[in-house]
Design an enzyme around this catalytic site. Structure first.
Site, short mmCIF file in Angstrom:
data_model
loop_
_atom_site.label_atom_id
_atom_site.label_comp_id
_atom_site.label_asym_id
_atom_site.label_seq_id
_atom_site.Cartn_x
_atom_site.Cartn_y
_atom_site.Cartn_z
N SER A 202 7.02 21.58 -17.36
CA SER A 202 7.68 22.54 -16.87
C SER A 202 8.57 23.03 -17.78
CB SER A 202 8.38 22.50 -15.38
OG SER A 202 9.22 23.74 -15.11
N THR B 178 5.97 25.69 -7.91
CA THR B 178 4.81 25.90 -8.97
C THR B 178 3.65 25.29 -8.43
OG1 THR B 178 4.29 26.06 -11.39
CG2 THR B 178 5.31 24.03 -10.61
N LYS C 292 2.91 26.97 -3.94
CA LYS C 292 3.37 28.41 -3.56
C LYS C 292 2.82 28.83 -2.25
CE LYS C 292 3.69 29.62 -8.42
NZ LYS C 292 3.45 30.59 -9.46
N ASP D 165 7.24 36.36 -9.28
CA ASP D 165 5.85 36.35 -10.55
C ASP D 165 5.60 37.75 -10.70
OD1 ASP D 165 5.90 33.43 -10.82
OD2 ASP D 165 4.37 33.27 -9.10
N GLY E 143 -9.52 38.29 -14.00
CA GLY E 143 -9.22 37.14 -13.12
C GLY E 143 -9.01 37.46 -11.62
N GLY F 233 -4.45 32.57 -8.78
CA GLY F 233 -3.25 32.76 -8.26
C GLY F 233 -2.18 33.80 -9.43
N ALA F 234 -2.36 33.73 -10.53
CA ALA F 234 -1.75 34.53 -11.42
C ALA F 234 -2.12 35.99 -11.37
CB ALA F 234 -1.89 34.08 -12.92
N TYR G 105 -0.10 31.12 -21.95
CA TYR G 105 1.24 30.91 -22.84
C TYR G 105 1.21 29.63 -23.80
CZ TYR G 105 2.95 27.86 -18.92
OH TYR G 105 3.18 26.78 -18.37
N GLY H 70 2.04 35.51 -22.93
CA GLY H 70 2.43 35.02 -21.68
C GLY H 70 3.98 34.42 -21.48
P1 NAP Z 1 -6.54 30.06 -11.01
O1 NAP Z 1 -6.07 30.17 -9.78
O2 NAP Z 1 -7.26 28.69 -11.23
O3 NAP Z 1 -7.51 31.02 -11.38
C1 NAP Z 1 -8.55 30.92 -12.74
C2 NAP Z 1 -9.07 32.31 -13.02
O4 NAP Z 1 -9.66 32.21 -14.13
C3 NAP Z 1 -10.19 32.71 -11.97
O5 NAP Z 1 -10.40 34.04 -11.93
C4 NAP Z 1 -11.50 32.23 -12.76
O6 NAP Z 1 -12.63 32.94 -12.42
C5 NAP Z 1 -11.03 32.43 -14.15
N1 NAP Z 1 -11.86 31.75 -15.25
C6 NAP Z 1 -11.68 30.50 -15.45
N2 NAP Z 1 -12.70 29.91 -16.29
C7 NAP Z 1 -13.10 31.08 -16.80
C8 NAP Z 1 -14.28 31.36 -17.67
N3 NAP Z 1 -14.68 30.66 -18.47
N4 NAP Z 1 -14.78 32.73 -17.78
C9 NAP Z 1 -14.30 33.52 -16.84
N5 NAP Z 1 -13.33 33.48 -16.01
C10 NAP Z 1 -12.81 32.21 -15.95
O7 NAP Z 1 -5.48 29.85 -12.22
P2 NAP Z 1 -4.06 30.48 -12.34
O8 NAP Z 1 -2.93 29.91 -11.50
O9 NAP Z 1 -4.33 32.04 -11.67
O10 NAP Z 1 -3.75 30.76 -13.95
C11 NAP Z 1 -4.59 31.52 -14.76
C12 NAP Z 1 -3.85 31.58 -16.06
O11 NAP Z 1 -2.77 32.06 -15.89
C13 NAP Z 1 -3.45 30.11 -16.70
O12 NAP Z 1 -3.73 30.23 -18.06
C14 NAP Z 1 -2.28 29.78 -16.29
O13 NAP Z 1 -1.53 28.89 -17.32
C15 NAP Z 1 -1.46 31.18 -16.45
N6 NAP Z 1 -0.23 31.44 -15.92
C16 NAP Z 1 0.52 32.03 -16.63
C17 NAP Z 1 2.04 32.19 -15.88
C18 NAP Z 1 2.92 32.77 -16.94
O14 NAP Z 1 4.31 32.74 -16.43
N7 NAP Z 1 2.65 33.20 -18.02
C19 NAP Z 1 2.14 31.98 -14.66
C20 NAP Z 1 1.01 31.62 -13.98
C21 NAP Z 1 -0.38 31.21 -14.53
P3 NAP Z 1 -13.71 32.45 -11.19
O15 NAP Z 1 -12.96 33.07 -9.76
O16 NAP Z 1 -14.79 32.82 -11.26
O17 NAP Z 1 -13.46 30.74 -10.91
#
Ligand code: NAP
Length: 276
Positions: free
Chosen positions: A20, A69, A73, A109, A133, A136-137, A224, A245
């Site tokens: 983090s 985190t 959440k 967020d 997507g 969560g994000a 990010y 990001g």
């Molecule tokens: P999550 O809840 O696990 O969701 C992942 C998403 O990605 C799902 O919609 C999944 O689709 C999709 N996915 C994964 N692999 C894929 C592929 N090969 N092709 C197409 N779709 C794919 O994860 P999350 O917490 O939302 O995080 C998602 C991203 O956001 C991560 O990279 C995380 O590091 C980033 N993030 C950034 C911040 C920031 O502050 N910048 C904050 C939070 C998260 P399915 O539904 O089909 O499985």
């Protein structure tokens, strides 16, 4: 750092949490404003089954702020006294503020999505936004852009999840499959990536083929690490405006800082820490 008996504690909990950037970002901001004798920010690795006990500790130890985190959440919401209506709508809490023993949960967020976009484009009202997507994000990103009057289309590998998210947003979003990108993506003003494509094992991949991206669009990647993903590199080459990001991380953090301290966050100091 100038810790005394009066210093208030803020803690980030996660599983894992050692990656983090929040402690460095918040502590640098305290120092910059000369309030590092009033606040200190630390991280704690907590398993989900212990979140209830952590919330009780926040209460009895008079801890000022609890940042949550992945994967805490949702779980934390069960043990709070109040939940801000926005966090309720998003269905997740990333920020808990302790006001004299009353614990209130917030979600910052969505501001991490909306503020960087508004910094680039001004108003989001009436803009067409594609979100890839539905995890969560995506949830916070979707809430943010809809709240600001944008027209949202959610693309997700698993269509059911996109439909469930649209349903939870009060059907204020359309859904499409990834195969429908070819027709839909070029029409969008803004493209948001909320998948993990572009990081880790998928670092060489992109969620949106570059042919669908053109100048006049804004492309914002939630990923990010790396800072400049393949999606952002290709979008730059296609002439689109890009947002990293790290900006999302920054602005969820500045909003959180202001809730904990009641002071205006030193944005540039916090951004510098994230880039370092
Ligand atoms: P999550 O809840 O696990 O969701 C992942 C998403 O990605 C799902 O919609 C999944 O689709 C999709 N996915 C994964 N692999 C894929 C592929 N090969 N092709 C197409 N779709 C794919 O994860 P999350 O917490 O939302 O995080 C998602 C991203 O956001 C991560 O990279 C995380 O590091 C980033 N993030 C950034 C911040 C920031 O502050 N910048 C904050 C939070 C998260 P399915 O539904 O089909 O499985």
């Amino acid at each position: 750092m100038n810790i005394s008996g009066k210093t208030k504690l803020c803690v980030i909990i996660g599983d894992p949490v050692d990656h983090s950037l929040s402690p460095a970002m918040h502590n640098a901001a305290y120092k910059d404003l000369g309030i590092d004798d009033e606040f200190v920010f630390v991280a704690s690795h907590v398993k989900v089954e212990n979140v209830k006990d952590v919330v009780q500790a926040v209460r009895v130890m008079n801890i000022r702020g609890l940042t949550c985190t992945i994967p805490h959440k949702l779980e934390v919401m069960r043990y709070l006294d109040e939940i801000d209506p926005i966090a309720e709508k998003i269905g997740a809490v990333n920020t808990v503020v302790n006001e004299n023993g009353t614990l209130k949960g917030y979600n910052t967020d969505w501001l991490g999505t909306v503020i960087p976009l508004e910094n680039k484009i001004g108003s989001l009202n009436g803009k067409s936004v594609a979100l890839i997507g539905a995890g969560g994000a995506a949830r916070a990103m979707a809430y943010g852009v809809i709240e600001k009057g944008a027209h949202l289309t959610i693309f997700n590998r698993t269509k059911d999840k996109a439909e469930k998210l649209a349903e939870e947003l009060g059907k204020r979003a359309q859904t499409r499959t990834l195969e429908e990108m070819a027709q839909e993506m070029p029409k969008q003003d803004i493209i948001l990536n909320a998948t993990s494509v572009g990081m880790g094992k998928q670092i060489d991949q992109t969620p949106v083929p570059k042919e669908y991206i053109h100048s006049g669009q804004i492309v914002f990647d939630a990923v990010y690490a790396p800072r400049e993903t393949r999606l952002l590199k290709e979008s730059n080459k296609q002439g689109a405006v890009t947002i990293q990001g790290i900006e999302m991380l920054l602005y969820q953090g500045t909003a959180q800082f202001e809730l904990y301290t009641g002071r205006i966050a030193p944005v540039d100091v916090m951004r510098r820490v994230l880039h370092e």
